[in-house]
Design a protein around this motif. Structure first.
Motif, PDB file in Angstrom:
ATOM      1  N   MET A   1     -18.996  -3.733   6.095  1.00 16.58           N
ATOM      2  CA  MET A   1     -18.218  -4.704   6.850  1.00 16.58           C
ATOM      3  C   MET A   1     -16.936  -4.038   7.328  1.00 16.58           C
ATOM      4  N   ALA A   2     -16.695  -4.082   8.606  1.00 11.13           N
ATOM      5  CA  ALA A   2     -15.527  -3.430   9.186  1.00 11.13           C
ATOM      6  C   ALA A   2     -14.273  -4.206   8.840  1.00 11.13           C
ATOM      7  N   THR A   3     -13.172  -3.489   8.602  1.00  3.15           N
ATOM      8  CA  THR A   3     -11.881  -4.103   8.316  1.00  3.15           C
ATOM      9  C   THR A   3     -10.942  -3.832   9.474  1.00  3.15           C
ATOM     10  N   PRO A   4     -10.060  -4.795   9.805  1.00  2.00           N
ATOM     11  CA  PRO A   4      -9.176  -4.608  10.954  1.00  2.00           C
ATOM     12  C   PRO A   4      -8.109  -3.572  10.676  1.00  2.00           C
ATOM     13  N   GLU A   5      -7.695  -2.876  11.690  1.00  2.00           N
ATOM     14  CA  GLU A   5      -6.609  -1.924  11.566  1.00  2.00           C
ATOM     15  C   GLU A   5      -5.294  -2.678  11.388  1.00  2.00           C
ATOM     16  N   PRO A   6      -4.406  -2.232  10.503  1.00  2.00           N
ATOM     17  CA  PRO A   6      -3.124  -2.898  10.346  1.00  2.00           C
ATOM     18  C   PRO A   6      -2.342  -2.848  11.651  1.00  2.00           C
ATOM     19  N   VAL A   7      -1.697  -3.953  11.977  1.00  2.00           N
ATOM     20  CA  VAL A   7      -0.932  -4.016  13.202  1.00  2.00           C
ATOM     21  C   VAL A   7       0.378  -3.261  13.056  1.00  2.00           C
ATOM     22  N   LEU A   8       1.044  -3.452  11.910  1.00  2.68           N
ATOM     23  CA  LEU A   8       2.303  -2.742  11.655  1.00  2.68           C
ATOM     24  C   LEU A   8       2.046  -1.503  10.806  1.00  2.68           C
ATOM     25  N   ALA A   9       2.982  -0.575  10.848  1.00  3.93           N
ATOM     26  CA  ALA A   9       2.906   0.559   9.929  1.00  3.93           C
ATOM     27  C   ALA A   9       3.098   0.038   8.512  1.00  3.93           C
ATOM     28  N   HIS A  10       2.551   0.738   7.533  1.00  2.00           N
ATOM     29  CA  HIS A  10       2.708   0.319   6.144  1.00  2.00           C
ATOM     30  C   HIS A  10       4.177   0.163   5.816  1.00  2.00           C
ATOM     31  N   ALA A  11       4.485  -0.968   5.185  1.00  2.00           N
ATOM     32  CA  ALA A  11       5.881  -1.209   4.831  1.00  2.00           C
ATOM     33  C   ALA A  11       6.381  -0.180   3.829  1.00  2.00           C
ATOM     34  N   ALA A  12       5.446   0.518   3.158  1.00  2.00           N
ATOM     35  CA  ALA A  12       5.869   1.561   2.210  1.00  2.00           C
ATOM     36  C   ALA A  12       6.667   2.650   2.904  1.00  2.00           C
ATOM     37  N   GLN A  13       6.407   2.859   4.197  1.00  2.00           N
ATOM     38  CA  GLN A  13       7.142   3.896   4.922  1.00  2.00           C
ATOM     39  C   GLN A  13       8.596   3.510   5.155  1.00  2.00           C
ATOM     40  N   LEU A  14       8.883   2.212   4.995  1.00  2.00           N
ATOM     41  CA  LEU A  14      10.268   1.769   5.144  1.00  2.00           C
ATOM     42  C   LEU A  14      11.101   2.025   3.895  1.00  2.00           C
TER      43      LEU A  14
ATOM     44  N   ARG B   1      -3.990 -16.623  -7.625  1.00  2.00           N
ATOM     45  CA  ARG B   1      -4.340 -15.205  -7.779  1.00  2.00           C
ATOM     46  C   ARG B   1      -3.827 -14.383  -6.598  1.00  2.00           C
ATOM     47  N   ALA B   2      -3.995 -14.899  -5.387  1.00  2.00           N
ATOM     48  CA  ALA B   2      -3.532 -14.164  -4.206  1.00  2.00           C
ATOM     49  C   ALA B   2      -2.012 -14.092  -4.168  1.00  2.00           C
ATOM     50  N   LEU B   3      -1.316 -15.180  -4.558  1.00  2.00           N
ATOM     51  CA  LEU B   3       0.143 -15.178  -4.539  1.00  2.00           C
ATOM     52  C   LEU B   3       0.702 -14.222  -5.586  1.00  2.00           C
ATOM     53  N   ALA B   4       0.069 -14.170  -6.765  1.00  2.00           N
ATOM     54  CA  ALA B   4       0.540 -13.261  -7.815  1.00  2.00           C
ATOM     55  C   ALA B   4       0.387 -11.803  -7.397  1.00  2.00           C
ATOM     56  N   ALA B   5      -0.569 -11.517  -6.485  1.00  2.00           N
ATOM     57  CA  ALA B   5      -0.813 -10.130  -6.079  1.00  2.00           C
ATOM     58  C   ALA B   5       0.186  -9.632  -5.044  1.00  2.00           C
ATOM     59  N   VAL B   6       1.056 -10.488  -4.514  1.00  2.00           N
ATOM     60  CA  VAL B   6       2.003 -10.053  -3.486  1.00  2.00           C
ATOM     61  C   VAL B   6       3.447 -10.130  -3.970  1.00  2.00           C
ATOM     62  N   THR B   7       3.694 -10.365  -5.238  1.00  2.00           N
ATOM     63  CA  THR B   7       5.063 -10.469  -5.756  1.00  2.00           C
ATOM     64  C   THR B   7       5.650  -9.083  -6.036  1.00  2.00           C
TER      65      THR B   7
ATOM     66  N   PHE C   1       0.009  -0.651  -2.806  1.00  2.00           N
ATOM     67  CA  PHE C   1       0.492  -2.013  -3.042  1.00  2.00           C
ATOM     68  C   PHE C   1       0.558  -2.804  -1.728  1.00  2.00           C
ATOM     69  N   PHE C   2       1.058  -2.200  -0.659  1.00  2.00           N
ATOM     70  CA  PHE C   2       1.208  -2.952   0.582  1.00  2.00           C
ATOM     71  C   PHE C   2      -0.132  -3.193   1.284  1.00  2.00           C
ATOM     72  N   GLU C   3      -1.114  -2.356   1.038  1.00  2.00           N
ATOM     73  CA  GLU C   3      -2.466  -2.704   1.485  1.00  2.00           C
ATOM     74  C   GLU C   3      -2.964  -3.939   0.746  1.00  2.00           C
TER      75      GLU C   3
ATOM     76  N   LEU D   1       7.987  -9.672   2.409  1.00  2.00           N
ATOM     77  CA  LEU D   1       8.048 -10.814   3.319  1.00  2.00           C
ATOM     78  C   LEU D   1       7.569 -10.426   4.716  1.00  2.00           C
ATOM     79  N   LEU D   2       7.953  -9.224   5.151  1.00  2.00           N
ATOM     80  CA  LEU D   2       7.533  -8.752   6.470  1.00  2.00           C
ATOM     81  C   LEU D   2       6.018  -8.588   6.519  1.00  2.00           C
ATOM     82  N   THR D   3       5.422  -8.017   5.500  1.00  2.00           N
ATOM     83  CA  THR D   3       3.982  -7.780   5.477  1.00  2.00           C
ATOM     84  C   THR D   3       3.197  -9.089   5.396  1.00  2.00           C
ATOM     85  N   VAL D   4       3.682 -10.027   4.560  1.00  2.00           N
ATOM     86  CA  VAL D   4       2.991 -11.310   4.437  1.00  2.00           C
ATOM     87  C   VAL D   4       3.053 -12.083   5.765  1.00  2.00           C
ATOM     88  N   SER D   5       4.233 -12.080   6.399  1.00  2.00           N
ATOM     89  CA  SER D   5       4.358 -12.765   7.697  1.00  2.00           C
ATOM     90  C   SER D   5       3.411 -12.153   8.719  1.00  2.00           C
ATOM     91  N   ASN D   6       3.312 -10.819   8.698  1.00  2.00           N
ATOM     92  CA  ASN D   6       2.398 -10.154   9.628  1.00  2.00           C
ATOM     93  C   ASN D   6       0.946 -10.506   9.319  1.00  2.00           C
TER      94      ASN D   6
END
Length: 550
Positions: free
Chosen positions: A1-14, A51-57, A74-76, A127-132
C-alpha cells in the motif's frame, strides 16, 4: 500500500541535536501517572483516539529518545497518528488544546532554562506537524471530490464515468487494487463486472453487499474477485445505491476509520448521482434525436401535403373556375343588353378569384422554384412584397450554379417566412436581401430597418413558432442560423446551409405536371377561347354542355 509523501520537511530538521540530548534527560519526569492524568484531562476519548493522542505528545518523544531513537522517527510517528486523529473524527481544537496543556505541565517539571527551551521547540514542531496532518486529510478528501467532479464532466458514457470515478476513489483510499461491479438489471444478486475473473456470478450471503463492509483476508463471502481471496489482507466493500458496488483490496489488515467511511459513502452518493445524470442525459439526447427525426418527417410531410393540395386546387378548383369564367363570358356576349353589366361584374369577380387562387397555389407549391430555380423564386417573392408594401428592396443574388432541390426549397421557405414577418410586423421602409454561395454553403441574409423586437420576448411569446421553426429547419439540414434584433433597430436574419451537391449551371428540366400548372395559371387573365389554351377540364365542361343541349 503506497503512503503519501510528507508535504512539509520533517520537523526534526527544525531542531538541533542538542535539543534531543536535553529532552532525553526529562525521561524520569514523564511517568505513567503523568500520562494517565493527561489523557484523563483531555476529555472523553475512545481507545483509538487515546492511543493516537498519546503517540504525539512530547512525552512520547522523550521516551523514544531515551530508548536510543531519533527525532525523525518520532515525527514520522506524529504525522501518521495526526492523520489517524483526523480520520477518527477528533476536532483539531481537541487535539492542539491538550497538547499545549501537556507542554505547559512538562515545562513546569523542567529543571533549567535549557530544558524549558527544548520543550518549547519540541511542542511547536509537534503542533506544526499535527496541523499539517489534519490539512493532509482534508486536502485528500478535497482532491477526491474534485476528481469525481472532473470525471463526471469528462465522461461521455457510463462505463467511462465508472472507470474514472473508481480510479479517483482508489487513489484516496490508497488501495492496491480496485473493482467496480454493476448489479444486474433484474435487481438480484447476480453481478456484472469489468473484471474478466468476476463476471456474471452469484454471491453467497449477498444480502450484506447492500451495505458497507470491511472484510479481512479470511472472510471471502462477499469478496467478488476470487483472486483476492487468500492473497489480500483486507477488502473494503462500498455499495453505490442500486447501481453496484466498489471493492478495494489491501495487502494487510487496514480497517477504515470513521472519517474515511463517511468520505467513501459521500463519494458513493456522488457517483450514483453522476450516473443518474449521465443516464438522463443519454435519454434526453435520444429523445432530442427522435424529436429531430420527427420534425424532419413532419416537414417532409408538410411539403408533400402542400404539393397535393396545390395540385388538387389546380386540377379541380382552378379548372372549374376557368370554365365558369368562360361560361360567363359566353353568356355576357349572348345576353340582352340590360344583363350584360351584371354578367361582366360576375366575370371580373371570377377573374379575381382565379388570381387569388393562383397566388395561393404559388404559396403552397412554388412552381417557379421548380421551373426557373431559386434566384427567380426569390425575385418573385421580393416583387410580390414590393407590390403589396411601400418598401424599398435591395436584392443581391450570386449563385454560380443550380442549388439542390431540398436546399433550394429550405432557402425558399426561410425567405418566405422572413418576408412574411417583414410584411406583418416590421413596418420597415428598406429591406436588404442577399443570396450567395461560398465554401460549399448557401448563405442567406435578410435585414430590415423596422421596429424590431426583443429576442427574449419573442422566445416567451405563446403560440409563436416562426423563429423556432426556422432554427429547427436549418439545424436539421446541418446549417446554422443567427437572428439579431433590438427594439427600434430592425431585424437581421442570417443563415448558412450546406450544399450537399452543387450542380453545374444548366437548363432546368421541370416536371411536366409542374410545367403544365405554370402554363395554366398564367392563362387566368387571357382570353381562354383559343382552343390551344383550353384545359382538359374546360373542354370536358364544354362537351357536357353540348351534350345537355342535344
Amino acid at each position: 500500500m503506497a503512503t503519501p509523501e510528507p508535504v512539509l520537511a520533517h520537523a526534526a530538521q527544525l531542531l538541533s541535536p542538542e535539543v534531543g540530548r536535553t529532552l532525553a534527560a526529562l525521561v524520569r519526569a514523564v511517568t505513567p501517572s503523568f500520562e494517565r492524568e493527561f489523557l484523563r484531562n483531555a476529555g472523553p476519548l475512545k481507545p483509538l483516539q487515546k492511543r493516537a493522542l498519546a503517540a504525539v505528545t512530547p512525552g512520547a518523544a522523550i521516551r523514544l529518545l531515551a530508548a536510543g531513537g531519533n527525532l525523525s522517527d518520532f515525527f514520522e510517528q506524529v504525522e501518521y497518528n495526526g492523520r489517524r486523529l483526523a480520520k477518527l473524527d477528533l476536532p483539531p481544537a481537541e487535539v492542539l488544546g491538550p497538547l499545549r496543556e501537556y507542554a505547559r505541565r512538562l515545562d513546569a517539571l523542567a529543571r533549567d532554562k535549557a530544558c524549558q527551551a527544548a520543550c518549547e521547540q519540541l511542542n511547536f514542531a509537534i503542533l506544526l506537524t499535527v496541523s499539517n496532518a489534519f490539512h493532509q486529510v482534508g486536502e485528500a478528501e478535497t482532491a477526491m471530490f474534485s476528481g469525481l467532479a472532473r470525471a463526471e464532466l469528462d465522461a461521455r458514457a457510463v462505463p467511462e464515468l465508472l472507470e474514472s470515478a473508481l480510479a479517483v476513489v482508489a487513489r484516496y483510499s490508497r488501495a492496491d487494487e480496485a473493482r467496480f461491479y454493476r448489479f444486474d438489471e433484474s435487481g438480484g444478486v447476480r453481478l456484472v463486472s469489468a473484471s474478466p475473473t468476476a463476471s456474471g456470478f452469484r454471491v453467497r450471503g449477498a444480502a450484506g453487499i447492500w451495505r458497507p463492509r470491511y472484510l479481512d483476508g479470511k472472510d471471502c463471502r462477499m469478496v467478488l474477485d476470487p483472486d483476492w481471496c487468500g492473497r489480500m489482507g483486507a477488502c473494503w466493500s462500498v455499495p453505490v445505491g442500486t447501481l453496484g458496488v466498489m471493492q478495494f483490496a489491501f495487502p494487510r489488515k487496514y480497517p477504515w476509520l470513521p472519517r474515511e467511511l463517511r468520505a467513501l459513502l459521500s463519494a458513493s452518493e456522488h457517483i450514483l448521482l453522476a450516473w443518474q445524470k449521465q443516464r438522463l442525459a443519454a435519454e434526453l439526447r435520444d429523445r432530442e434525436q427522435r424529436l429531430r427525426e420527427l420534425t424532419g418527417h413532419m416537414a417532409q410531410t408538410e411539403e408533400r401535403e402542400r404539393l397535393r393540395i396545390g395540385r388538387e386546387l389546380h386540377d379541380e378548383t382552378g379548372q372549374v373556375l376557368l370554365y365558369l369564367r368562360l361560361k360567363l363570358e359566353m353568356l355576357e356576349k349572348a345576353a340582352p343588353e340590360e344583363l350584360r353589366p351584371s354578367l361582366a361584374e360576375a366575370r371580373e369577380l371570377m377573374a379575381n378569384m382565379v388570381t387569388d387562387l393562383r397566388r395561393l397555389i404559388a404559396d403552397l407549391t412554388p412552381t417557379v422554384l421548380e421551373t426557373a430555380g431559386l434566384p427567380a423564386a426569390v425575385r418573385q417573392l421580393a416583387n410580390r412584397l414590393r407590390r403589396t408594401q411601400k418598401i424599398y428592396i435591395r436584392l443581391q443574388v450570386q449563385l454560380p450554379g443550380e442549388v439542390p432541390q431540398e436546399t433550394a426549397l429550405l432557402a425558399y421557405r426561410l425567405m418566405q417566412e422572413c418576408l412574411s414577418n417583414v410584411a406583418r410586423h416590421s413596418s420597415a421602409k428598406r429591406l436588404n436581401i442577399s443570396l450567395s454561395s461560398a465554401d460549399g454553403s448557401l448563405r442567406l441574409s435578410v435585414k430590415d430597418d423596422g421596429v424590431g423586437f426583443r429576442m427574449a420576448d419573442a422566445a416567451r411569446k405563446q403560440g409563436s413558432f416562426g423563429l423556432a421553426g426556422m432554427r429547427e429547419r436549418v439545424t436539421l439540414a446541418g446549417g446554422r442560423i443567427a437572428i439579431e434584433s433590438q427594439p427600434g433597430k430592425g431585424c437581421c436574419v442570417k443563415a448558412v446551409i450546406p450544399l450537399t451537391d452543387v450542380i453545374p449551371n444548366k437548363a432546368p428540366h421541370p416536371p411536366k405536371r409542374a410545367a403544365a400548372a405554370a402554363r395554366s395559371t398564367r392563362n387566368n387573365g387571357e382570353n381562354p377561347s383559343t382552343a390551344g389554351r383550353r384545359s382538359h377540364a374546360v373542354q370536358a365542361g364544354c362537351a357536357a354542355t353540348a351534350e345537355r343541349r342535344t
